[in-house]
Structure formats: structure tokens, C-alpha cells
Design an enzyme around this catalytic site. Structure first.
Site, short mmCIF file in Angstrom:
data_model
loop_
_atom_site.label_atom_id
_atom_site.label_comp_id
_atom_site.label_asym_id
_atom_site.label_seq_id
_atom_site.Cartn_x
_atom_site.Cartn_y
_atom_site.Cartn_z
N HIS A 202 0.80 -1.23 0.00
CA HIS A 202 0.00 0.00 0.00
C HIS A 202 0.83 1.28 0.00
O HIS A 202 0.29 2.38 -0.07
CB HIS A 202 -1.02 -0.01 1.14
CG HIS A 202 -0.47 0.28 2.51
ND1 HIS A 202 -0.59 1.51 3.10
CD2 HIS A 202 0.18 -0.49 3.40
CE1 HIS A 202 -0.04 1.48 4.32
NE2 HIS A 202 0.43 0.27 4.51
N CYS A 326 1.20 6.93 12.39
CA CYS A 326 1.03 6.10 13.58
C CYS A 326 1.10 6.91 14.85
O CYS A 326 0.52 6.55 15.86
CB CYS A 326 2.11 5.03 13.61
SG CYS A 326 2.60 4.52 11.99
C1 LIG Z 1 4.25 2.07 6.58
C2 LIG Z 1 5.56 1.60 7.11
C3 LIG Z 1 5.65 0.38 7.79
C4 LIG Z 1 4.45 -0.47 8.10
O1 LIG Z 1 3.89 -1.04 6.96
P1 LIG Z 1 2.38 -1.60 7.08
O2 LIG Z 1 2.19 -2.37 5.82
O3 LIG Z 1 1.52 -0.40 7.15
O4 LIG Z 1 2.33 -2.44 8.28
C5 LIG Z 1 6.90 -0.03 8.22
N1 LIG Z 1 7.99 0.71 7.98
C6 LIG Z 1 7.94 1.88 7.33
C7 LIG Z 1 9.19 2.64 7.08
C8 LIG Z 1 6.72 2.37 6.88
O5 LIG Z 1 6.67 3.53 6.25
#
Ligand SMILES: *Cc1c(COP(=O)(O)O)cnc(C)c1O
Length: 387
Positions: A202, A326
Site C-alpha cells: 500500500h 502512527c
Molecule cells: C508504513 C511503514 C511500515 C508499516 O507497513 P504496514 O504495511 O503499514 O504495516 C513499516 N515501515 C515503514 C518505514 C513504513 O513507512
């Protein structure tokens, strides 16, 4: 009213071609990939095709080095907890940086409670870790180095190839959380000496709820989820077939024209950066001026709260963020900005604008028209601002 989405580091819009590729697996081709009948085998084939698309995009030597997971967070957890468990006899020391995503940092904290020792490398004013720092921190009992590729808040791109070289010379596994970089920056796991890599669909115009982990041949990462024999016993649970197909299609699309799309995005990013710096007094660019993700702009805007800027931008149809998605529910200042040495009051007032493949020049112009007015208005109300 205009609606401008500038929060692509939080998530991206699903591309039409990706949805089209997924659709048959949400409708007609609903078999379980583990089933031996034709319904199942059609689904199985689609999963294996996606695995090949991911392996090719990363220049992995073998499709079997790709494991599909439920998200980037799961990939990060799987590497840290798995390597810690499997290689505990060699040692219990892990090296990471102070600016990692919480998926890495909180998992490291869990490992500390389990008796592991974690070194959190400090960063410079740009949020950068050097290969020399990593080299100095490696000890005989170090089992893993985990340094992110590109930072999700300030966009700084780490010297991954050199860190990989150091780890290879010293015989320590090197993991990179490349969730922000995949699809936006050229990545070659072999050339860059990367042993383990986390990604998430995503963040490059694929669907939510599906990720992958690259594990170089010869390295054993035990399963986080146990049960069925899916993913060669590395990740139990019936595959998210449509999601995996979407991930494969999205990574193929993003990487097929990565040089052009990244150049285009860098141009828009730089226009936004110079535009903001030129039209708003007393702002500070956060992150590295050039070694940064093509879609990331992050400024501290002195004398006003990040949240009030976001609210005013939202009223004007602009979706932006303050730090990471987050932590934006909390009022804590960003751990990334604090690690870069920003004082508390400035770490509160940051604004992150992140571009996607679909961002247009017109949208950038609109932000450059609205933002200075918003800032001026808020500053007039701020008791801290003397004009
Ligand atoms: C978004 C993100 C995640 C987490 O990914 P998800 O698929 O949303 O769990 C982990 N590390 C970084 C650097 C991110 O930007």
C-alpha cells in the site's frame, strides 16, 4: 472544493490497473492455492506469478527468496524475532537506528525484555547513519543489523550499499525496512548486499494488508505464524490471493518506469521545497537536502503547532501529516526529529507533505498558494510569534 492528497507516506491510492489485475481473484478465481484441483491451481499460479514480479523488481536471485506477509509491520517483526530466535547461539546483539519505524523499534524493545541487547545508533542532523558507525558497533555477538532504507517521516535515504558492504565483510546479516523506498527508489538486493528486506504494497499504489519479505538464500527466518504449510512453511495461513496479485502488479508497474517516475516526483518535490522555503519565513527543512526520498517534503514551521496547520490545510482540501500516521494520534513529539537533535518545541511543529505517482504540478501549485496564507494566519494568532 479541490481535494489534494499529500500523505502518500501514510498510504497511496490503489492504481486502476492494479485493481483490474486483482478483480478476477475477488470474483471468479476463488480457489484456495493449496488445493490440488483446477480452481486451486489457478490461484496458486497467480501467487507464483506475483512472487516472480517481486523477485524481478528487487533483482533477487530466486523467486523462492520472497515470502508474502500480511503487511510491512509483519515483515519487520518476522525478521527481528525470527533471526533473534534462530541465531541466539551465535549471539544476542542487534544493531538498529534511533529513527526506525515503530514496527522495528517496538519489536527491538520486546527483544530487550527477552534478554537481547540492542544498540540504537544515533543519527546526524539530517537523520543519517553512516556505514562507519555500523562498522564500529558490530561485535562478535552481533547477529543482525537493521537499518531502514528511507525514513518515513523526514525522507532521508541511508547509505544502504555501504552499510551492506560492512555487514557482509563482518559476516552479520543485514535487514532493511524498505517500505518507503520500494517502487520509488532503484533497489537491487544483490548489488546492495541486502540479506533481508521488508516491503508493503500500500506504499506503492497497491492494496492494504499485504507485504513481503526478501530472505536471501541460506538464511533461516523461522515462521512467525505456524499452522499450514503455505509459503514453504514460512507463513501459515491461506494466502491473500487478490492482495498478493495486487502487490505483484503494483511493484511491476512502479519499477517498470522507476527512473522517469522518480525524476518526475523529485522535480515536484524540489519545487515544493524551494517554494515553501522561499515564501514562508522561519521554516527549517527536516531531513537530508538531496539524499531523500523523491516524494518527501518535511518542514518545521516555527511558532505554530503542526496540528493546527493540518487542520487548516484540511479545511482547504489538502491532506498532509505531522510526522508519521502512527503517532499523529498522540501529542508526543516525533522520535525521529528528537533523534536529529531538534528541540521539543520545534519537533512539535513539523509538516510532512508526501507525493505519489499521481501527484500533479497543479496540486503542488495549489499547496504553494494555500500554505503561506495558512501559516501567516496562524502565526498572527500565535503568542510566540513577533512577526
Ligand atoms: C508504513 C511503514 C511500515 C508499516 O507497513 P504496514 O504495511 O503499514 O504495516 C513499516 N515501515 C515503514 C518505514 C513504513 O513507512
Amino acid at each position: 472544493m479541490k481535494r489534494v492528497y499529500m500523505d502518500n507516506a501514510a498510504t497511496t491510492a490503489l492504481k486502476k490497473e492494479v485493481l483490474d489485475a486483482m478483480m478476477p481473484y475477488l470474483t471468479d478465481i476463488y480457489g484456495n492455492p493449496s488445493s490440488l484441483h483446477t480452481f486451486g491451481q489457478e490461484a496458486h499460479k497467480a501467487v507464483e506469478n506475483a512472487r516472480h514480479q517481486v523477485a524481478k523488481a528487487l533483482n533477487a536471485a530466486d523467486d523462492r527468496e520472497i515470502i508474502f506477509t500480511g503487511c510491512g509491520t509483519e515483515s519487520d517483526n518476522m525478521v527481528l524475532l525470527g533471526i533473534a530466535q534462530r541465531y541466539a547461539k551465535k549471539g544476542k546483539h542487534i544493531i538498529t537506528s534511533a529513527v526506525e519505524h515503530h514496527a522495528v523499534l517496538y519489536t527491538c524493545e520486546r527483544l530487550e525484555k527477552m534478554g537481547y541487547e540492542v544498540t540504537y545508533l544515533p543519527v546526524d542532523e539530517y537523520g543519517m547513519v553512516t556505514a562507519a558507525q555500523v562498522s564500529e558497533a558490530i561485535r562478535p555477538d552481533t547477529i543482525l543489523v537493521s537499518i531502514m532504507f528511507g525514513n518515513n517521516e523526514v525522507g532521508t535515504v541511508m547509505p544502504i550499499k555501504r552499510i551492506g558492504e560492512v555487514c557482509r565483510e563482518k559476516g552479520v546479516f543485514f535487514h532493511t525496512d524498505a517500505v518507503q523506498a520500494v517502487g520509488h527508489v532503484h533497489i537491487d538486493v544483490q548489488d546492495m548486499n541486502i540479506d533481508l528486506l521488508s516491503l508493503s504494497a500500500h506504499k506503492f499504489h497497491g492494496p492494504k494488508g499485504v507485504g513481503a519479505l526478501y530472505v536471501k538464500k541460506g538464511i533461516v527466518v523461522p515462521a512467525l505464524l505456524t499452522g499450514g504449510a503455505q509459503e514453504r512453511n514460512k507463513r501459515a495461513g491461506t494466502e491473500n490471493v487478490a492482495g498478493i496479485v495486487g502487490l505483484g502488479k503494483a511493484i511491476e508497474l512502479a519499477c517498470s518506469d522507476i527512473d522517469e517516475s522518480s525524476a518526475r516526483m523529485t522535480h515536484l518535490r524540489d519545487k515544493l521545497m524551494t517554494g515553501i522555503a522561499g515564501s514562508i519565513p522561519e521554516v527549517k527543512l527536516n531531513g537530508h537536502p538531496t539524499e531523500r526520498l523523491p516524494g518527501n517534503v518535511n518542514f518545521s514551521i516555527k511558532y505554530i503547532e503542526g496540528e493546527s496547520i493540518l487542520l487548516m490545510l484540511d479545511i482547504n482540501g489538502i491532506a498532509a501529516s505531522s510526522g508519521s500516521a502512527c503517532t499523529s494520534g498522540s501529542l508526543d513529539p516525533s522520535h525521529v526529529l528528537l533523534a536529529m537533535g531538534l528541540p521539543h518545541e520545534i519537533a512539535h511543529g513539523s509538516l510532512r507533505l508526501t507525493l505519489g505517482d499521481d501527484t500533479t504540478e497543479e496540486e503542488v501549485d495549489y499547496v504553494l498558494e494555500v500554505l503561506p496564507k495558512v501559516v501567516e494566519r496562524l502565526r498572527k494568532m500565535s503568542p510566540l510569534y513577533k512577526g
